[in-house]
Motif scaffolding. Structure first.
Motif, PDB file in Angstrom:
ATOM      1  N   SER A 131       0.692  -1.196   0.131  1.00 21.99           N
ATOM      2  CA  SER A 131      -0.183  -0.026  -0.180  1.00 21.99           C
ATOM      3  C   SER A 131       0.918   1.200   0.027  1.00 21.99           C
ATOM      4  O   SER A 131       0.305   2.331  -0.004  1.00 21.99           O
ATOM      5  CB  SER A 131      -0.909   0.094   1.211  1.00 21.99           C
ATOM      6  OG  SER A 131      -0.236   0.224   2.351  1.00 21.99           O
ATOM      7  N   HIS A 132       2.040   1.005  -0.037  1.00 25.90           N
ATOM      8  CA  HIS A 132       3.197   2.365   0.069  1.00 25.90           C
ATOM      9  C   HIS A 132       3.094   2.861  -1.633  1.00 25.90           C
ATOM     10  O   HIS A 132       3.219   2.118  -2.404  1.00 25.90           O
ATOM     11  CB  HIS A 132       4.468   1.956   0.441  1.00 25.90           C
ATOM     12  CG  HIS A 132       5.170   3.287   0.534  1.00 25.90           C
ATOM     13  ND1 HIS A 132       5.796   3.990  -0.311  1.00 25.90           N
ATOM     14  CD2 HIS A 132       5.703   3.767   1.739  1.00 25.90           C
ATOM     15  CE1 HIS A 132       6.672   4.837  -0.021  1.00 25.90           C
ATOM     16  NE2 HIS A 132       6.166   4.856   1.460  1.00 25.90           N
ATOM     17  N   PRO A 133       2.887   4.039  -1.993  1.00 26.89           N
ATOM     18  CA  PRO A 133       3.036   4.633  -3.046  1.00 26.89           C
ATOM     19  C   PRO A 133       4.102   4.133  -3.872  1.00 26.89           C
ATOM     20  O   PRO A 133       3.901   3.955  -5.160  1.00 26.89           O
ATOM     21  CB  PRO A 133       2.731   6.143  -2.868  1.00 26.89           C
ATOM     22  CG  PRO A 133       1.998   6.356  -1.477  1.00 26.89           C
ATOM     23  CD  PRO A 133       2.672   5.174  -0.582  1.00 26.89           C
ATOM     24  N   ALA A 134       5.131   4.228  -3.299  1.00 26.28           N
ATOM     25  CA  ALA A 134       6.401   3.983  -4.185  1.00 26.28           C
ATOM     26  C   ALA A 134       6.318   2.542  -4.656  1.00 26.28           C
ATOM     27  O   ALA A 134       6.804   2.572  -5.790  1.00 26.28           O
ATOM     28  CB  ALA A 134       7.730   4.096  -3.084  1.00 26.28           C
ATOM     29  N   VAL A 135       5.830   1.575  -3.752  1.00 24.99           N
ATOM     30  CA  VAL A 135       5.854   0.129  -4.325  1.00 24.99           C
ATOM     31  C   VAL A 135       4.831   0.296  -5.517  1.00 24.99           C
ATOM     32  O   VAL A 135       5.060  -0.566  -6.510  1.00 24.99           O
ATOM     33  CB  VAL A 135       5.406  -0.836  -3.388  1.00 24.99           C
ATOM     34  CG1 VAL A 135       5.235  -2.129  -3.873  1.00 24.99           C
ATOM     35  CG2 VAL A 135       6.624  -0.767  -2.143  1.00 24.99           C
ATOM     36  N   ALA A 136       3.643   0.783  -5.248  1.00 18.80           N
ATOM     37  CA  ALA A 136       2.529   0.627  -6.299  1.00 18.80           C
ATOM     38  C   ALA A 136       3.131   1.424  -7.590  1.00 18.80           C
ATOM     39  O   ALA A 136       2.975   0.931  -8.781  1.00 18.80           O
ATOM     40  CB  ALA A 136       1.297   1.497  -5.837  1.00 18.80           C
ATOM     41  N   LEU A 137       3.957   2.573  -7.584  1.00 18.76           N
ATOM     42  CA  LEU A 137       4.442   3.375  -8.563  1.00 18.76           C
ATOM     43  C   LEU A 137       5.343   2.270  -9.241  1.00 18.76           C
ATOM     44  O   LEU A 137       5.490   2.377 -10.797  1.00 18.76           O
ATOM     45  CB  LEU A 137       4.997   4.625  -8.123  1.00 18.76           C
ATOM     46  CG  LEU A 137       5.593   5.348  -9.250  1.00 18.76           C
ATOM     47  CD1 LEU A 137       4.841   5.972 -10.241  1.00 18.76           C
ATOM     48  CD2 LEU A 137       6.610   6.690  -8.602  1.00 18.76           C
ATOM     49  N   ALA A 178      -4.118   2.607  -8.683  1.00 13.57           N
ATOM     50  CA  ALA A 178      -5.356   3.172  -8.520  1.00 13.57           C
ATOM     51  C   ALA A 178      -5.932   3.251  -7.046  1.00 13.57           C
ATOM     52  O   ALA A 178      -6.379   4.187  -6.431  1.00 13.57           O
ATOM     53  CB  ALA A 178      -6.527   2.738  -9.410  1.00 13.57           C
ATOM     54  N   HIS A 179      -6.013   1.876  -6.546  1.00 16.27           N
ATOM     55  CA  HIS A 179      -6.485   1.611  -5.192  1.00 16.27           C
ATOM     56  C   HIS A 179      -5.523   2.579  -4.193  1.00 16.27           C
ATOM     57  O   HIS A 179      -6.291   3.202  -3.147  1.00 16.27           O
ATOM     58  CB  HIS A 179      -6.317   0.371  -4.648  1.00 16.27           C
ATOM     59  CG  HIS A 179      -6.310  -0.311  -3.265  1.00 16.27           C
ATOM     60  ND1 HIS A 179      -7.503  -0.132  -2.559  1.00 16.27           N
ATOM     61  CD2 HIS A 179      -5.351  -0.540  -2.539  1.00 16.27           C
ATOM     62  CE1 HIS A 179      -7.213  -0.350  -1.508  1.00 16.27           C
ATOM     63  NE2 HIS A 179      -5.945  -0.728  -1.184  1.00 16.27           N
ATOM     64  N   VAL A 180      -4.307   2.321  -4.109  1.00 14.84           N
ATOM     65  CA  VAL A 180      -3.383   3.141  -3.297  1.00 14.84           C
ATOM     66  C   VAL A 180      -3.358   4.725  -3.318  1.00 14.84           C
ATOM     67  O   VAL A 180      -3.542   5.657  -2.480  1.00 14.84           O
ATOM     68  CB  VAL A 180      -1.962   2.851  -3.531  1.00 14.84           C
ATOM     69  CG1 VAL A 180      -0.940   3.736  -2.665  1.00 14.84           C
ATOM     70  CG2 VAL A 180      -1.347   1.282  -3.084  1.00 14.84           C
ATOM     71  N   ALA A 187      -7.039   0.797   3.269  1.00 11.10           N
ATOM     72  CA  ALA A 187      -5.935   0.949   3.271  1.00 11.10           C
ATOM     73  C   ALA A 187      -5.488   1.237   4.526  1.00 11.10           C
ATOM     74  O   ALA A 187      -5.100   2.536   4.639  1.00 11.10           O
ATOM     75  CB  ALA A 187      -5.490   1.546   1.857  1.00 11.10           C
ATOM     76  N   PRO A 188      -5.264   0.655   5.476  1.00  5.39           N
ATOM     77  CA  PRO A 188      -5.352   1.296   6.902  1.00  5.39           C
ATOM     78  C   PRO A 188      -3.909   1.932   6.836  1.00  5.39           C
ATOM     79  O   PRO A 188      -3.701   3.144   7.719  1.00  5.39           O
ATOM     80  CB  PRO A 188      -4.818   0.068   7.729  1.00  5.39           C
ATOM     81  CG  PRO A 188      -5.877  -0.941   6.987  1.00  5.39           C
ATOM     82  CD  PRO A 188      -5.632  -0.769   5.514  1.00  5.39           C
ATOM     83  N   HIS A 189      -2.803   1.607   6.063  1.00  7.51           N
ATOM     84  CA  HIS A 189      -1.394   2.317   6.097  1.00  7.51           C
ATOM     85  C   HIS A 189      -1.268   3.570   4.822  1.00  7.51           C
ATOM     86  O   HIS A 189      -0.157   3.777   4.570  1.00  7.51           O
ATOM     87  CB  HIS A 189      -0.315   1.360   6.101  1.00  7.51           C
ATOM     88  CG  HIS A 189      -0.748   0.298   7.040  1.00  7.51           C
ATOM     89  ND1 HIS A 189      -0.360   0.587   8.438  1.00  7.51           N
ATOM     90  CD2 HIS A 189      -0.959  -1.043   7.053  1.00  7.51           C
ATOM     91  CE1 HIS A 189      -0.739  -0.738   9.204  1.00  7.51           C
ATOM     92  NE2 HIS A 189      -0.925  -1.413   8.275  1.00  7.51           N
TER      93      HIS A 189
END
Length: 282
Positions: A131-137, A178-180, A187-189
């Motif tokens: 759920s971290h934006p960097a990972v999703a990106l 999109a979820h993040v 998305a608790p974190h």
């Protein structure tokens, strides 16, 4: 890439593949609608926003357009069609599916004990990392360079399983991003809005950079006619801008942090449905 003919050796839009795709999409639509019906029965006081259902069915329709003939077949022989397919599978459909809040629906439709188990998974360390934006990106946008600036694209297009894996990656990584960024699901974190806007800006810039490099023929390893690659780059550039603008609008529209905090505080004190309570659809 100059003057080269696409090495694609299979026609992924054949009848058996199309029939399987239609079946999967119909099963997904039926499963979602059945879950809506069950959630309404279990939560008689609280209904389900019909726009969520419309969004989910729209996402499935976009997937159908991308994966079924004629686009699904042409994408294996024409890079422009491939890029249009990539936009639909990796950006537009995932956004529509994420806005349908499927995780929230599952929590409302599941029995209380299963909902608590699912909530525990959502709070687990792996979920926190994803759920971290960097990972999703990295998983969604960062892999574009790996795909188009190495022989990976041509290799995937030669093998039927490769194109299926490519579609699966586009869909799952696009959904995660999109979820993040803007999903109404749990998305608790999840990072704060300013942080997510920064990562969205990075995604926009990276998309533009890849598209411009592709248009200019820099570092690109795609065996297709130059005109197809350039027009595919234009589709990525302008189509990506529109998709990311929609994502930014969704991010602002779904931002209600105070309400979630209040509901979460109540959830700890409620009965058997407490696990799902923090994520009631609005």
């Amino acid at each position: 890439m100059e003057g080269m003919t696409p090495p694609h050796g299979h026609g992924g839009g054949g009848l058996p593949g199309a029939a399987t795709t239609v079946l999967v999409l119909l099963v997904a639509a039926g499963g979602y609608l059945c879950a809506v019906r069950r959630a309404k029965r279990r939560n008689a006081v609280r209904g389900w926003n019909s726009w969520r259902s419309v969004s989910f069915l729209t996402g499935l329709a976009l997937l159908g357009i991308a994966l079924l003939p004629p686009l699904g077949h042409t994408a294996h022989t024409d890079f422009r069609a491939h890029m249009a397919q990539h936009m639909l599978v990796g950006m537009y459909a995932p956004l529509a599916l994420a806005l349908a809040a499927p995780l929230t629906l599952a929590l409302r439709a599941l029995p209380a004990d299963r909902a608590r188990q699912a909530t525990a998974v959502l709070h687990s360390p792996p979920a926190r990392v994803l759920s971290h934006p960097a990972v999703a990106l990295l998983l969604s946008t960062g892999t574009l360079a790996l795909l188009y600036f190495t022989p990976l694209y041509d290799t995937a297009m030669v093998h039927p399983a490769g194109s299926r894996l490519l579609h699966t990656h586009f869909l799952l990584s696009g959904y995660l991003f999109a979820h993040v960024m803007a999903g109404p699901d749990p998305a608790p974190h999840r990072a704060g809005v300013p942080v997510r806007l920064v990562y969205l800006g990075i995604a926009i810039a990276f998309h533009a950079l890849v598209a411009q490099a592709m248009y200019g023929g820099f570092f690109v390893q795609i065996h297709a006619p130059v005109v197809q690659v350039q027009q595919g780059a234009e589709i990525m550039y302008y189509g990506g801008d529109v998709a990311e603008l929609l994502l930014a609008v969704a991010l602002v529209a779904t931002w209600r942090p105070e309400r979630r905090v209040r509901v979460w505080g109540k959830a700890e004190r409620r009965g058997p449905d407490a696990a799902a309570a923090p994520y009631r659809a609005r």
